[in-house]
Design a protein around this motif. Structure first.
Motif, mmCIF file in Angstrom:
data_model
loop_
_atom_site.group_PDB
_atom_site.id
_atom_site.type_symbol
_atom_site.label_atom_id
_atom_site.label_comp_id
_atom_site.label_asym_id
_atom_site.label_seq_id
_atom_site.Cartn_x
_atom_site.Cartn_y
_atom_site.Cartn_z
ATOM 1 N N LYS A 154 0.827 -1.208 0.000
ATOM 2 C CA LYS A 154 0.000 0.000 0.000
ATOM 3 C C LYS A 154 0.858 1.253 0.000
ATOM 4 O O LYS A 154 0.444 2.298 -0.501
ATOM 5 N N SER A 155 2.047 1.133 0.581
ATOM 6 C CA SER A 155 2.902 2.315 0.690
ATOM 7 C C SER A 155 3.328 2.842 -0.675
ATOM 8 O O SER A 155 3.655 4.021 -0.811
ATOM 9 N N TYR A 156 3.333 1.954 -1.707
ATOM 10 C CA TYR A 156 3.647 2.480 -3.044
ATOM 11 C C TYR A 156 2.556 2.180 -4.065
ATOM 12 O O TYR A 156 2.264 3.004 -4.919
ATOM 13 N N GLU A 157 1.909 1.003 -3.948
ATOM 14 C CA GLU A 157 0.855 0.705 -4.915
ATOM 15 C C GLU A 157 -0.349 1.625 -4.719
ATOM 16 O O GLU A 157 -0.970 2.083 -5.669
ATOM 17 N N GLY A 158 -0.696 1.862 -3.457
ATOM 18 C CA GLY A 158 -1.857 2.704 -3.176
ATOM 19 C C GLY A 158 -1.487 4.161 -2.971
ATOM 20 O O GLY A 158 -2.346 4.984 -2.639
ATOM 21 N N TYR A 159 -0.212 4.458 -3.164
ATOM 22 C CA TYR A 159 0.225 5.826 -2.923
ATOM 23 C C TYR A 159 -0.169 6.731 -4.091
ATOM 24 O O TYR A 159 0.029 6.391 -5.253
ATOM 25 N N LYS A 160 -0.737 7.855 -3.753
ATOM 26 C CA LYS A 160 -1.073 8.838 -4.783
ATOM 27 C C LYS A 160 -0.889 10.226 -4.202
ATOM 28 O O LYS A 160 -1.440 10.555 -3.163
ATOM 29 N N PHE A 161 -0.113 11.019 -4.924
ATOM 30 C CA PHE A 161 0.146 12.365 -4.437
ATOM 31 C C PHE A 161 -1.106 13.224 -4.573
ATOM 32 O O PHE A 161 -1.830 13.129 -5.553
ATOM 33 N N LYS A 168 3.591 12.838 -11.780
ATOM 34 C CA LYS A 168 5.047 12.731 -11.831
ATOM 35 C C LYS A 168 5.628 12.466 -10.435
ATOM 36 O O LYS A 168 6.442 11.563 -10.230
ATOM 37 N N ILE A 169 5.191 13.242 -9.438
ATOM 38 C CA ILE A 169 5.710 13.079 -8.082
ATOM 39 C C ILE A 169 5.236 11.754 -7.489
ATOM 40 O O ILE A 169 5.970 11.078 -6.773
ATOM 41 N N THR A 170 4.001 11.392 -7.796
ATOM 42 C CA THR A 170 3.495 10.101 -7.336
ATOM 43 C C THR A 170 4.382 8.974 -7.835
ATOM 44 O O THR A 170 4.792 8.089 -7.076
ATOM 45 N N SER A 171 4.716 9.021 -9.126
ATOM 46 C CA SER A 171 5.562 7.996 -9.711
ATOM 47 C C SER A 171 6.946 8.002 -9.080
ATOM 48 O O SER A 171 7.524 6.947 -8.794
ATOM 49 N N LEU A 172 7.455 9.196 -8.840
ATOM 50 C CA LEU A 172 8.784 9.335 -8.248
ATOM 51 C C LEU A 172 8.820 8.729 -6.851
ATOM 52 O O LEU A 172 9.696 7.925 -6.519
ATOM 53 N N VAL A 173 7.832 9.093 -6.005
ATOM 54 C CA VAL A 173 7.805 8.590 -4.630
ATOM 55 C C VAL A 173 7.523 7.087 -4.622
ATOM 56 O O VAL A 173 8.118 6.336 -3.850
ATOM 57 N N GLN A 174 6.607 6.653 -5.492
ATOM 58 C CA GLN A 174 6.316 5.221 -5.580
ATOM 59 C C GLN A 174 7.584 4.421 -5.866
ATOM 60 O O GLN A 174 7.869 3.418 -5.208
ATOM 61 N N ASN A 175 8.336 4.845 -6.844
ATOM 62 C CA ASN A 175 9.546 4.127 -7.215
ATOM 63 C C ASN A 175 10.609 4.194 -6.136
ATOM 64 O O ASN A 175 11.352 3.237 -5.924
ATOM 65 N N THR A 176 10.683 5.329 -5.455
ATOM 66 C CA THR A 176 11.644 5.457 -4.358
ATOM 67 C C THR A 176 11.305 4.476 -3.237
ATOM 68 O O THR A 176 12.173 3.769 -2.725
ATOM 69 N N ILE A 177 10.021 4.436 -2.851
ATOM 70 C CA ILE A 177 9.585 3.520 -1.790
ATOM 71 C C ILE A 177 9.783 2.076 -2.231
ATOM 72 O O ILE A 177 10.312 1.243 -1.487
ATOM 73 N N LYS A 178 9.369 1.786 -3.445
ATOM 74 C CA LYS A 178 9.450 0.415 -3.949
ATOM 75 C C LYS A 178 10.890 -0.067 -3.997
ATOM 76 O O LYS A 178 11.201 -1.194 -3.595
ATOM 77 N N GLN A 179 11.762 0.799 -4.486
ATOM 78 C CA GLN A 179 13.171 0.439 -4.587
ATOM 79 C C GLN A 179 13.758 0.146 -3.208
ATOM 80 O O GLN A 179 14.543 -0.785 -3.026
ATOM 81 N N ASP A 180 13.344 0.928 -2.206
ATOM 82 C CA ASP A 180 13.879 0.785 -0.853
ATOM 83 C C ASP A 180 13.268 -0.415 -0.128
ATOM 84 O O ASP A 180 13.942 -1.087 0.653
ATOM 85 N N LEU A 181 11.986 -0.701 -0.363
ATOM 86 C CA LEU A 181 11.280 -1.715 0.420
ATOM 87 C C LEU A 181 11.187 -3.082 -0.250
ATOM 88 O O LEU A 181 10.799 -4.053 0.394
ATOM 89 N N THR A 182 11.530 -3.179 -1.519
ATOM 90 C CA THR A 182 11.421 -4.465 -2.211
ATOM 91 C C THR A 182 12.223 -5.580 -1.542
ATOM 92 O O THR A 182 11.709 -6.696 -1.380
ATOM 93 N N PRO A 183 13.486 -5.328 -1.107
ATOM 94 C CA PRO A 183 14.212 -6.409 -0.407
ATOM 95 C C PRO A 183 13.501 -6.852 0.868
ATOM 96 O O PRO A 183 13.429 -8.054 1.160
ATOM 97 N N GLN A 184 12.964 -5.872 1.634
ATOM 98 C CA GLN A 184 12.243 -6.232 2.858
ATOM 99 C C GLN A 184 10.965 -6.992 2.518
ATOM 100 O O GLN A 184 10.618 -7.975 3.185
ATOM 101 N N LEU A 185 10.273 -6.558 1.498
ATOM 102 C CA LEU A 185 9.056 -7.234 1.070
ATOM 103 C C LEU A 185 9.357 -8.677 0.691
ATOM 104 O O LEU A 185 8.622 -9.600 1.056
#
Length: 649
Positions: free
Chosen positions: A398-405, A595-612
């Protein structure tokens, strides 16, 4: 009974197969260990020997009774005021006329109970025994060293504390006990201070379980202390009344009293002792008929030195010995035991085996019930951990899939606008000074055919403006596609924050929220891999500037001889048009928000994918464990049902 045992053995084999096929390796151990004990309990029915254990308090007369039954002073040492038996001793007949002592040690890697059972099974004739023993000649000195000394005091006879000492006494036809296929087990006093068994009640109890008949020797002058009472309670709980006997040993110390007085006092002591014995057993409502005997008197008459026996003048020593033996009531007791063994030995052995089999089944049921409860606890724990993992996985997604700026009105920064304006004006001037338009955009009032010139110049101006507009569009598109998010600003309360700063604050807030769930997000750095505006949407387009055509009339010449384009509003109109086109993309097309939504989504996803990935991997393992444990529990529940339905008759 044999048929029932065969069915029970078959049932145990079926359960073992079920366990092997349906229970995980981690949860097989309890049943497989219980299976061995159950099969051993069944095998006990084939035993050829009557195992009789002699127990009691220190100095109650146990060793004296052992020697009398064996008809030898070399069965168990007798001593006054000392602990003569420090460790369990098995007394049996030897295959020769000299006898011997065998010392059994616990093999490495074998637990105490299993090692002891291996020895007793061997002596019962139901199992081979291939472990080495240390053998000694049967002498009083060797008896003392192996039974009455610590390993340190044994003159190297004992390397360490033995598992068991077996005393094989010479064959003696007068020993009716051994003539009737009996083996005696002499135990240290229940209140012994040294005995290793006395320090571990389960070891004492294990010996009780091994024997068909228990003889509790009770001194008429010694009470049953609390420790001995604990063992008697265990016997009362686990043994049938036919498998234990009370031997009351008379200690006639008040020799100066009249015989009728001593008899009266001894009967009172015997009655009190019997009641205490019943109470400690927990069998107050059961009739206990003790054997009443003076073991010391019997010992001196059978095994003692006749020179030490007092005789009056002209009194025959043999007659005196016979009288002592008759007064001791030992032969009556011995005959009673032998008759009981002949008539009831097999029945008692079967009763004892039934008791032990029932107890083993009950122990197995208890272990499996405890195991089932432990499995339920583990399932609950795993389900709780699984739920936490599922929540974390959902939170991460939800932190990136459901994230919307949130849609917010952004504008171009002043730096961007100024840069755009300067580039467009610069390009306009280049076009104006080019060969196509140099000196062609102005009118000379002195020229002939003025109307024709006016129309020509107007056409040139319109062409020029169209070219400027096209070039301005190219510049605007190029600058916007290469622009970064920090060239977009949000204005609030007179303050400006560029889009990166704004999204950075949002990311930090999300990192703090995730931290509450044990999830680590780096909220300090926005990924720059998609920071360019044009990288996310290169399909944007502008409408061409359409400022209308110049329609030049004759009277126009009277007001202006030439056009100063650097100050002409047409420049500003074109610049503002494309600036507005850009801001329309920013605001009405929700471009910045996406644009910002995509940016933050990718930042979160990149950081949390290993933990996920770790949580998902752990979740899979937890689900597998839960499924396995549920299956184990179901199988154990079925086994418990089968065990509880067993009837041992």
């Amino acid at each position: 009974m044999n048929k029932q045992l065969e069915l029970l053995s078959e049932k145990i084999n079926q359960i073992t197969q079920k366990v092997t096929e349906n229970i995980s390796d981690n949860n097989k151990t309890i049943w497989l260990e219980s299976e061995k004990k159950l099969k051993r309990a069944i095998k006990q029915f084939d035993g050829e020997k009557n195992f009789i254990i002699v127990i009691g308090m220190l100095k109650a007369g146990k060793s004296t009774l052992i020697d009398l039954l064996a008809r030898t002073t070399k069965a168990s040492l007798v001593g006054f005021g000392v602990d003569t038996t420090l460790r369990p001793a098995v007394i049996k007949t030897a295959d020769n006329e000299t006898g011997q002592i065998k010392v059994y040690y616990k093999p490495n890697g074998t637990d105490w109970a299993t090692a002891m059972q291996d020895v007793t099974d061997y002596m019962r004739g139901i199992k081979e025994y291939d472990k080495q023993t240390v053998n000694f000649d049967l002498t009083e000195d060797n008896l003392r060293k192996t039974l009455c000394r610590t390993p340190q005091e044994s003159d190297n006879c004992l390397s360490t504390e033995p598992l068991l000492v077996v005393v094989e006494v010479p064959q003696n036809p007068e020993s009716k006990f051994f003539s009737n296929n009996c083996i005696l087990l002499d135990m240290p006093g229940l209140d012994s201070g040294y005995s290793e068994q006395s320090k571990d009640p389960e070891k004492y109890q294990a010996f009780f379980d091994e024997c068909d008949l228990l003889l509790f020797v009770q001194s008429s002058v010694s009470p049953i202390n609390n420790k001995a009472g604990e063992y008697l309670k265990y016997i009362g709980l686990t043994r049938d009344e036919s498998t234990y006997r009370l031997v009351q040993n008379v200690m006639n110390a008040k020799y100066w009293l009249k015989k009728e007085e001593t008899d009266k006092e001894q009967k009172k002591q015997a009655k009190n002792g019997r009641e205490v014995f019943k109470e400690k057993l927990g069998k107050n409502n059961v009739e206990i008929t003790p054997v009443y005997v003076n073991l010391g008197m019997a010992y001196d008459s059978i095994l003692g030195n006749q020179n030490f026996i007092y005789t009056s003048e002209n009194e025959d020593i043999e007659i005196k010995k016979k009288k002592l033996l008759d007064d001791s009531h030992f032969l009556e007791m011995e005959d009673s035991f032998i008759t009981d063994i002949k008539n009831n030995g097999q029945h008692r052995h079967i009763a004892h085996c039934k008791d032990m089999l029932k107890q083993e089944i009950l122990k197995t049921i208890k272990k499996l019930e405890d195991q089932s409860e432990d499995i339920s606890t583990n399932i609950t724990k795993l389900n709780s951990e699984k739920q936490k993992n599922e929540e974390k996985i959902l939170i991460i997604k939800k932190s990136y899939e459901g994230y919307k700026f949130k849609p917010i009105q952004f504008a171009l920064s002043n730096d961007f606008v100024n840069n755009l304006k300067q580039k467009i004006i610069y390009e306009f001037e280049l076009i104006r000074k080019s060969i196509d338009y140099k000196n062609k955009l102005f009118l000379n009032a002195e020229d002939e055919n003025t109307d024709k010139l006016i129309r020509g110049k107007a056409s040139n101006i319109n062409s020029f403006l169209e070219k400027c507009s096209t070039r301005a569009k190219q510049i605007a598109e190029d600058l916007f596609s290469k622009a970064y998010l920090d060239e977009l600003v949000h204005k609030e309360n007179g303050k400006e924050k560029n889009a990166i700063e704004y999204s950075q604050e949002d990311l930090k807030e999300k990192a703090e929220n995730l931290k509450l769930h044990g999830i680590t997000l780096n909220g300090e750095k926005i990924s720059d891999n998609i920071n360019k505006i044009g990288e996310i949407d290169n399909t944007f387009s502008f409408s061409i500037f359409d400022g209308g055509k110049y329609v030049i009339e004759r009277n126009w010449l009277g007001f202006q001889k030439k056009i100063d384009f650097s100050k002409n509003s047409k420049y500003e109109e074109i610049i503002n048009h494309y600036k507005n086109e850009l801001e329309k993309i920013i605001s009405t097309d929700d471009y910045v928000a996406r644009k910002i939504t995509s940016l933050v989504q990718n930042t979160i996803k990149q950081d949390l994918t290993p933990q996920l990935s770790e949580y998902q991997k752990e979740l899979t393992i937890q689900e597998q464990k839960i499924n396995t444990l549920n299956n184990d529990k179901s199988t154990i529940t079925d086994i418990l049902r089968q065990l509880k339905e067993l009837q041992i008759n």
